[in-house]
Write an enzyme that holds these catalytic residues in place. Structure first.
Site, PDB file in Angstrom:
ATOM      1  N   GLU A  13       0.840  -1.084   0.040  1.00  0.00           N
ATOM      2  CA  GLU A  13      -0.113  -0.048   0.127  1.00  0.00           C
ATOM      3  C   GLU A  13       1.003   1.196  -0.029  1.00  0.00           C
ATOM      4  O   GLU A  13       1.548   1.417   0.927  1.00  0.00           O
ATOM      5  CB  GLU A  13      -0.964  -0.122   1.287  1.00  0.00           C
ATOM      6  CG  GLU A  13      -2.033   0.770   1.262  1.00  0.00           C
ATOM      7  CD  GLU A  13      -1.771   2.225   1.945  1.00  0.00           C
ATOM      8  OE1 GLU A  13      -1.051   2.992   1.589  1.00  0.00           O
ATOM      9  OE2 GLU A  13      -2.159   2.002   3.254  1.00  0.00           O
ATOM     10  N   CYS A  34      -1.969   8.576   3.711  1.00  0.00           N
ATOM     11  CA  CYS A  34      -2.022   7.855   2.354  1.00  0.00           C
ATOM     12  C   CYS A  34      -3.357   8.126   1.664  1.00  0.00           C
ATOM     13  O   CYS A  34      -3.302   7.915   0.409  1.00  0.00           O
ATOM     14  CB  CYS A  34      -1.722   6.428   2.348  1.00  0.00           C
ATOM     15  SG  CYS A  34      -2.643   5.807   3.603  1.00  0.00           S
TER      16      CYS A  34
END
Lengths: 516, 516
Positions: A256, A295
């Protein structure tokens, strides 16, 4: 000064030498040191494989769920202490620290409840099975069993609590033991979490180990039944995926990584409408929460060309109202960046964007409240790129701080094309009340994003913010975002389970798989 | 001599120079040449992305299913011609050729029927959706949409028909255009298939392209929305996974590679019993079918120590009855290996095994029937390793020919440990009528294998052979087997779809996603 140890093979272990120094990012004062030099990671893997794995696999889902519930409870009871650690070593405001820590306990509680629902079983069987030949007796089932290996979790600096907990919750419920490595710079919170869990004695032996510092040769021990889940930069993700043993042994890897998340304002949305206001509120929140170190933060804001100035004005007004500085000072809602490295990267990143087609249209000119000239502070900043196709870097380089870029689109189809220039994101958000436009935007945006939030009039007051990761929805995205998937309720367990087609006598298999 | 062209960007294209020569492996006579030198693969990708993808995505699942049904029908009508090609260029017996070609048409027909069942829809939505907050209006759905890229399929030499068809069926049903590359040595059958499909005019423009020969720079064009499915050697799999653009752009890769598939004879099975006979029959079939050139063939045979001699005797008796030679000669059931390279590899592999702890206990001493001293023939061979833990190479090196190794185990637990020494397989088979033993074997074997066949008394006459890959069951395995998953009914589609969590107004999303 505080010394962080690692929790390996059932005990606290200290590395050799002074190692790394962890700072208070608001004051640059040292708060702790940690070293992993000389620690025996081979022993940690063996402990997980020989002790933790068998113990977890012997438990039912309900029993594992009870462990996870106890973890959540123990961390909730230590909430104030953990918040303090995040303010001290993460530069978090109290609100940002809660976002991380409550996210951790909440995700644990969610997976505990899934375990309870799965009940007294150890095997997940998909569907009802299928007759494979003319004979009604010869059947096929798809059974999912925990991999008899180790789950290694490498987490990012921005969510030391949530990152550890959300990954551990899923792996432990699936039945895999975990070795968790927080980012060194902000490891204090993860270290405190491990202290709390060890103290509370809620974990089966070998189920969870913590590496407080450099990974050393940790990843060289990964084998064919192990998995590696990583959250962090695309560069590090690329490095991890290139490791010889990771490729050669088909180690499962979930990455990720960077993501140039987009927000799209629909062509139908009028300034001042509820949907408009929600859009402005979301962008401002996502740029400033956790000082933009998320993120899932919004990095690219796409609006109809004729709305550019109005949106710019609204965002500046909204962002100007946000007070930034030392999180311990009154009224501060945006803290410093987490480290000197982050500050340097953000400064360099803004320079890269402004020399690559973007213009800086606003930056807070306030001084950081409560700062004495020290600390890794960076002012909230708004950029604008009027020719998004000429500004390649804006779609390719993520500035991991309180920075976002406003860009115009000329048609719905172009909006989709511009979002796709990011080459894959974790989340996109769409603000519109035009049903047809929404349907066509979904077709264009969905394949490029792991998650898509559609904020329309009737849910403006109920929808969660696009940056919020819910345990019930998958988290991850294609391409630049790493191609991974975490969470998503039971979907998340699949990463830790081997799915096997089991063929044979129907009655016999149903008994063997615990289906009756 | 026959010249194989590639079918790219809507036309047949020939490469420069003479290129590679394809042989008849029974006679070593040249049957065709092919070259891909100078072909424009960038154009092929663009054609797939700009023409094939949009056409497929505009179709419903039912419409795609109808295309796949037409493909199956066209190939079925060309069955005799395709069988001839496989005998000529693959060295297949007629039975082996049918196994490949009927597998192709059968898998296409299976996925056509799934498309029909999915009906007039374009989006797959998992489950019912979930309420995400206190509000009953704010919902989350997990929607799966086709990736707007290209599916590149790189297939193995042993199943030129099935390999092309099973991968294409799944990708096309999911809505992704395909560029398929068969192994050059046996590409004639795949070339004939493409000829048949083009002639029958059943494919949407740009939906399927064929590279008849060397891949050249094909894979350098893979980007973030593309996928790569590979079947072949672990070495090539490792190479493909290491490509810079594959790692850097998070290209999805599915690898199905070497596998030291195991058969385990339960401790309860008496010689001469039905389950025993089925075990002997399966091992003999899996060693000899396709001349042992099957990724699912049984490479390691584990039996209770006290059964070693009886099993050896039964296998030799069974294998001795199999006639091998030129597939055009009467009674031949085992043809040559597919190429000189394969023959060299098998010879070297047997030498490697016998110098690494295995002993050759039987090899057919017949001459290959109908051979004139030419051809890539290798006799069916049985090895034995009485100390399996000392024979590491037997668990690590796959000899891709009519060769298998017999080994003893002393306890059920040890059987599981020995299977695991293969570090991950595509399939294991278990022969037993002891319910408790079966349940415990499943626990041990399942995480190490993508598929597990349990043959017990009541299904000995109905169970499929362990080497048979059914479209309804996943095909793939962990670790050495590549870590991939293909087929498995609708499960196979996931590789070609992006799963996206879509959050928003319940009613609005249900309409946008075609749920009502």
């Amino acid at each position: 000064m505080l010394r962080l140890k690692s929790y390996l093979a059932g005990t606290w272990k200290d590395g050799e030498g002074e190692g790394a120094t962890l700072l208070d990012p608001s004051t640059e004062e040292a708060v702790a040191t940690t070293s992993t030099t000389g620690l025996d990671f081979a022993e940690a893997f063996e402990h997980a494989r020989e002790v933790g794995g068998p113990k977890l696999r012997a438990m039912t889902f309900a029993e594992r769920g009870a462990v996870i519930k106890a973890m959540s409870k123990a961390l909730y009871e230590a909430r104030e202490e953990l918040i303090d650690a995040s303010i001290l070593n993460g530069g978090n405001t109290r609100g940002d620290a809660k976002f991380d820590i409550d996210g951790a306990t909440g995700t644990l509680a969610y997976y505990a409840s899934l375990g309870k629902k799965l009940g007294d079983t150890r095997v997940l069987v998909e569907g009802e099975g299928e007759q494979l030949t003319q004979s009604a007796r010869f059947y096929g089932y798809h059974a999912k069993l925990p991999r008899p290996g180790v789950a290694v979790h490498v987490n990012a600096f921005n969510f030391p609590a949530w990152g550890l907990a959300e990954k551990a919750a899923v792996a432990l419920l699936a039945g895999m033991p975990v070795i968790s490595k927080p980012a060194t710079a902000t490891a204090l919170t993860a270290f405190r979490i491990m202290e709390v869990l060890v103290e509370a004695d809620v974990l089966p032996e070998g189920a969870l180990q913590l590496v407080s510092g450099s990974a050393g040769d940790l990843l060289s021990h990964l084998g064919p039944q192990d998995v590696l889940a990583f959250t962090g930069s695309a560069d590090t993700g690329t490095h991890l995926r290139s490791l010889d043993n990771v490729i050669g042994r088909s180690v499962r890897v979930n990455v990720e990584a960077d993501s140039l998340n987009a927000a799209v304002l629909g062509a139908d949305v009028e300034p001042g409408s509820e949907t408009w206001n929600r859009f402005v509120r979301d962008v401002c929140l996502e740029v400033t929460q956790k000082t933009g170190q998320k993120c899932t933060a919004i990095r690219r804001v796409f609006v109809p060309k004729e709305r550019m100035d109005a949106v710019q004005e609204a965002l500046i007004e909204s962002m100007s109202a946000v007070v930034w500085g030392d999180p311990r000072a009154d009224g501060v809602r945006v803290g410093p960046l987490a480290s000197k490295q982050q500050l340097d990267d953000v400064k360099a990143g803004v320079a890269k964007l402004t020399s690559g087609g973007a213009t800086q249209v606003w930056q807070s000119d306030a001084d950081p409240v409560g700062s004495e000239g020290k600390g890794f502070f960076f002012p909230p900043t708004l950029l604008r790129a009027d020719d998004p196709r000429a500004a390649a870097v804006v779609h390719e380089h993520e500035v991991f701080g309180p920075v976002t870029t406003l860009m115009p689109y000329e048609s719905d189809a172009e909006a989709g094309e511009l979002v796709a220039l990011g080459h894959g994101g974790l989340v996109a958000s769409l603000y519109s009340d035009d049903r047809d436009a929404i349907a066509s935007h979904i077709q264009a945006l969905a394949p490029w994003n792991g998650r898509l939030l559609v904020a329309s009039k009737k849910v403006v007051d109920q929808a969660t913010a696009p940056g919020l990761v819910l345990p019930s929805c998958i988290h991850g995205g294609p391409g630049r975002a790493g191609g991974g998937e975490e969470l998503g309720g039971l979907r998340g367990l699949d990463f830790y389970l081997q799915r096997t087609a089991v063929q044979g006598d129907r009655g016999l298999l149903e008994r063997a798989l615990g289906m009756r």
